[in-house]
Design a protein around this motif. Sequence first.
Motif, PDB file in Angstrom:
ATOM      1  N   GLU A 325       0.902  -1.355   0.008  1.00 45.97           N
ATOM      2  CA  GLU A 325      -0.005  -0.073   0.078  1.00 45.97           C
ATOM      3  C   GLU A 325       0.865   1.252  -0.065  1.00 45.97           C
ATOM      4  O   GLU A 325       0.294   2.338  -0.057  1.00 45.97           O
ATOM      5  CB  GLU A 325      -0.809   0.082   1.333  1.00 45.97           C
ATOM      6  CG  GLU A 325      -0.354   0.113   2.540  1.00 45.97           C
ATOM      7  CD  GLU A 325       0.111  -1.236   3.291  1.00 45.97           C
ATOM      8  OE1 GLU A 325       0.397  -1.165   4.468  1.00 45.97           O
ATOM      9  OE2 GLU A 325       0.315  -2.207   2.411  1.00 45.97           O
ATOM     10  N   ASN A 326       2.178   1.243   0.310  1.00 45.57           N
ATOM     11  CA  ASN A 326       3.060   2.171   0.459  1.00 45.57           C
ATOM     12  C   ASN A 326       3.190   2.970  -0.922  1.00 45.57           C
ATOM     13  O   ASN A 326       3.111   2.167  -2.096  1.00 45.57           O
ATOM     14  CB  ASN A 326       4.260   1.943   0.653  1.00 45.57           C
ATOM     15  CG  ASN A 326       5.259   3.064   1.047  1.00 45.57           C
ATOM     16  OD1 ASN A 326       6.134   3.417   0.138  1.00 45.57           O
ATOM     17  ND2 ASN A 326       5.191   3.608   2.316  1.00 45.57           N
ATOM     18  N   LEU A 327       3.322   4.293  -1.183  1.00 45.52           N
ATOM     19  CA  LEU A 327       3.436   5.089  -2.349  1.00 45.52           C
ATOM     20  C   LEU A 327       4.538   4.477  -3.104  1.00 45.52           C
ATOM     21  O   LEU A 327       4.389   4.462  -4.473  1.00 45.52           O
ATOM     22  CB  LEU A 327       3.389   6.535  -2.130  1.00 45.52           C
ATOM     23  CG  LEU A 327       3.578   7.260  -3.359  1.00 45.52           C
ATOM     24  CD1 LEU A 327       2.443   7.234  -4.423  1.00 45.52           C
ATOM     25  CD2 LEU A 327       3.860   8.827  -3.098  1.00 45.52           C
ATOM     26  N   ALA A 328       5.759   4.223  -2.606  1.00 45.60           N
ATOM     27  CA  ALA A 328       6.977   3.798  -3.359  1.00 45.60           C
ATOM     28  C   ALA A 328       6.581   2.385  -4.143  1.00 45.60           C
ATOM     29  O   ALA A 328       7.153   2.310  -5.375  1.00 45.60           O
ATOM     30  CB  ALA A 328       8.088   3.643  -2.248  1.00 45.60           C
ATOM     31  N   ALA A 329       6.170   1.547  -3.474  1.00 48.73           N
ATOM     32  CA  ALA A 329       5.642   0.385  -4.078  1.00 48.73           C
ATOM     33  C   ALA A 329       4.578   0.337  -5.037  1.00 48.73           C
ATOM     34  O   ALA A 329       4.770  -0.250  -6.128  1.00 48.73           O
ATOM     35  CB  ALA A 329       4.972  -0.828  -2.989  1.00 48.73           C
ATOM     36  N   ARG A 330       3.762   1.425  -4.935  1.00 46.66           N
ATOM     37  CA  ARG A 330       2.635   1.841  -6.174  1.00 46.66           C
ATOM     38  C   ARG A 330       3.489   2.327  -7.187  1.00 46.66           C
ATOM     39  O   ARG A 330       3.126   1.697  -8.571  1.00 46.66           O
ATOM     40  CB  ARG A 330       1.612   2.495  -5.655  1.00 46.66           C
ATOM     41  CG  ARG A 330       0.786   1.917  -4.528  1.00 46.66           C
ATOM     42  CD  ARG A 330      -0.658   2.513  -4.210  1.00 46.66           C
ATOM     43  NE  ARG A 330      -0.514   4.042  -3.949  1.00 46.66           N
ATOM     44  CZ  ARG A 330      -0.683   4.801  -3.081  1.00 46.66           C
ATOM     45  NH1 ARG A 330      -0.439   3.959  -1.708  1.00 46.66           N
ATOM     46  NH2 ARG A 330      -0.441   6.014  -2.674  1.00 46.66           N
ATOM     47  N   ILE A 331       4.397   3.054  -7.071  1.00 51.63           N
ATOM     48  CA  ILE A 331       4.935   3.638  -8.190  1.00 51.63           C
ATOM     49  C   ILE A 331       5.702   2.781  -9.132  1.00 51.63           C
ATOM     50  O   ILE A 331       5.651   2.698 -10.025  1.00 51.63           O
ATOM     51  CB  ILE A 331       6.141   4.809  -7.649  1.00 51.63           C
ATOM     52  CG1 ILE A 331       5.103   6.139  -7.325  1.00 51.63           C
ATOM     53  CG2 ILE A 331       6.905   5.223  -8.785  1.00 51.63           C
ATOM     54  CD1 ILE A 331       5.990   7.055  -6.618  1.00 51.63           C
ATOM     55  N   VAL A 332       6.486   1.943  -8.365  1.00 46.58           N
ATOM     56  CA  VAL A 332       7.357   1.042  -9.136  1.00 46.58           C
ATOM     57  C   VAL A 332       6.494  -0.100  -9.858  1.00 46.58           C
ATOM     58  O   VAL A 332       6.737  -0.564 -10.882  1.00 46.58           O
ATOM     59  CB  VAL A 332       8.525   0.232  -8.051  1.00 46.58           C
ATOM     60  CG1 VAL A 332       8.719  -1.107  -8.527  1.00 46.58           C
ATOM     61  CG2 VAL A 332       9.481   1.202  -7.445  1.00 46.58           C
ATOM     62  N   GLN A 333       5.295  -0.574  -9.143  1.00 51.79           N
ATOM     63  CA  GLN A 333       4.616  -1.453  -9.706  1.00 51.79           C
ATOM     64  C   GLN A 333       3.832  -0.816 -10.750  1.00 51.79           C
ATOM     65  O   GLN A 333       3.592  -1.384 -12.053  1.00 51.79           O
ATOM     66  CB  GLN A 333       3.558  -1.861  -8.793  1.00 51.79           C
ATOM     67  CG  GLN A 333       4.066  -2.528  -7.581  1.00 51.79           C
ATOM     68  CD  GLN A 333       4.441  -4.167  -7.825  1.00 51.79           C
ATOM     69  OE1 GLN A 333       4.886  -4.609  -9.125  1.00 51.79           O
ATOM     70  NE2 GLN A 333       4.173  -4.899  -7.030  1.00 51.79           N
ATOM     71  N   MET A 334       3.444   0.454 -10.711  1.00 45.70           N
ATOM     72  CA  MET A 334       2.645   1.015 -11.785  1.00 45.70           C
ATOM     73  C   MET A 334       3.523   1.338 -12.951  1.00 45.70           C
ATOM     74  O   MET A 334       3.146   1.086 -14.259  1.00 45.70           O
ATOM     75  CB  MET A 334       1.925   2.371 -11.328  1.00 45.70           C
ATOM     76  CG  MET A 334       1.316   3.123 -12.264  1.00 45.70           C
ATOM     77  SD  MET A 334       2.342   4.508 -13.146  1.00 45.70           S
ATOM     78  CE  MET A 334       2.407   5.617 -11.658  1.00 45.70           C
ATOM     79  N   SER A 335       4.673   1.861 -12.889  1.00 49.32           N
ATOM     80  CA  SER A 335       5.777   2.219 -13.702  1.00 49.32           C
ATOM     81  C   SER A 335       6.408   0.599 -14.558  1.00 49.32           C
ATOM     82  O   SER A 335       6.839   1.002 -15.663  1.00 49.32           O
ATOM     83  CB  SER A 335       6.750   3.064 -13.481  1.00 49.32           C
ATOM     84  OG  SER A 335       7.596   2.425 -12.457  1.00 49.32           O
ATOM     85  N   GLY A 336       6.403  -0.258 -13.811  1.00 53.60           N
ATOM     86  CA  GLY A 336       7.084  -1.438 -14.246  1.00 53.60           C
ATOM     87  C   GLY A 336       8.412  -1.339 -14.247  1.00 53.60           C
ATOM     88  O   GLY A 336       9.199  -1.980 -14.955  1.00 53.60           O
ATOM     89  N   ALA A 337       8.851  -0.574 -13.309  1.00 59.11           N
ATOM     90  CA  ALA A 337      10.440  -0.433 -13.131  1.00 59.11           C
ATOM     91  C   ALA A 337      10.862  -1.588 -12.268  1.00 59.11           C
ATOM     92  O   ALA A 337      12.185  -1.420 -11.995  1.00 59.11           O
ATOM     93  CB  ALA A 337      10.519   0.956 -12.329  1.00 59.11           C
ATOM     94  N   GLY A 338      10.203  -2.351 -11.592  1.00 56.64           N
ATOM     95  CA  GLY A 338      10.926  -3.396 -10.840  1.00 56.64           C
ATOM     96  C   GLY A 338       9.749  -4.294 -10.067  1.00 56.64           C
ATOM     97  O   GLY A 338       8.597  -4.310 -10.580  1.00 56.64           O
TER      98      GLY A 338
END
Length: 408
Positions: A325-338
């Motif tokens: 639920e953390n923003l950092a995890a959401r960004i990485v998942q959404m961007s496909g960066a890792g």
Amino acid sequence: MRILVNDYAGHPFPLQLSRELGARGHSVLHTYCESVQAPRGSFEKKSEGTIEVSPIRLLKDFDKYSTVTRWLQERELGKKLAERVIRYAPDVVVSGNTPLGAQSLLLRECRQQGIGFVFWLQDVLGVGYRKALRKKIPVLGDFVGQAFERYEQWLLARSDRVVAITDDFISYMPEVVRQRDAACVIENWAPLDELPLEPKRNDWSMAQGLASTRNFIYSGTLGLKHNPSLLYALAKATATQKDVRVVVISEGIGADWLAERKREEGLSNLILLPFQPFSVMHKVLAAGEVLVALLEKDAGAFAVPSKVLTYLCAKRSLLLAVPAENLAARIVQMSGAGWAVEPNDREGFVTAGLKLLDDARGRERMAAKGRAYAEHTFDIHRITDRFEAIIDMSYPSASVGGLSEISS
């Protein structure tokens, strides 16, 4: 306008904001605390046109882990910040990432001087204090922690404006802040122009013997919000692979714990280095195949690891052990960066790391997506437009709450 930007830890991106405000003709004083152990931006230039950098040094290095000493040092920092306000006489103060004891004294001085105040909510410190104290002192700690939460909300209520770094923090805002529409969300970023792309084989990686090995790299603080045992587990799992290194660039309690494990078990593939200057960070991150970030489960609600944003600029794949639920995890998942796994899933973390290490094409795709996200999102001109509007709205109104209500 005269603006004081205070960033307790000395991160690179608030300094970039100050520089951009200065480039727009504002007179800016940028303050940070030299006595806290943390990775910092490039502060070599103390004066740049209309921006002046003014570091604050305490009598002793900041003690994060002693409740009493920490509170006294927060007050010392607050008094020194108040002195800067008196001398500089800004129109508006923007203060973020600042311990509550210091923030309260800074806010009080702004109220007394009729100066606008923007509370830049980087971490929900009250929740963090409560969780830490509850672990340390099970019953009394929770009671004291609730008092810290109320104290932080009281300070938020008396600020002219509040800038939160994630939508997740809005529900924490006092009702009076929401009623007067005084809060907004501006997500953190990284200074893209200071993080140019670099080949893996560069002068830093060669000097560290990392140019020809496959490397996991962790760079940043390792405190109570992080679990260094995950890095230890990764080093253990790759100990027999002669070309793999787990590189940890940090200082303090977590780095000390890893150093002890390295000595006890002879983990030659676990490389421990002190914080590196931000001026070489693009070379540091370029040395990694996989860049790693950690955040404990109970910190997911009140903290967002900004190192992830720096990682995105490096065009490298990311591995996170961070609550979903953390923003950092959401960004990485959404961007496909890792990939992101739950922080208590040690086996999943190690498995994901090994799979990433062996999937060069997958890493390349993730790296490109991460960099593309950074280039699209970290536009300092657009970000500064939003801050400038908030600063304008905070001046000259500095009348929220009576002067007598801000205690000493």
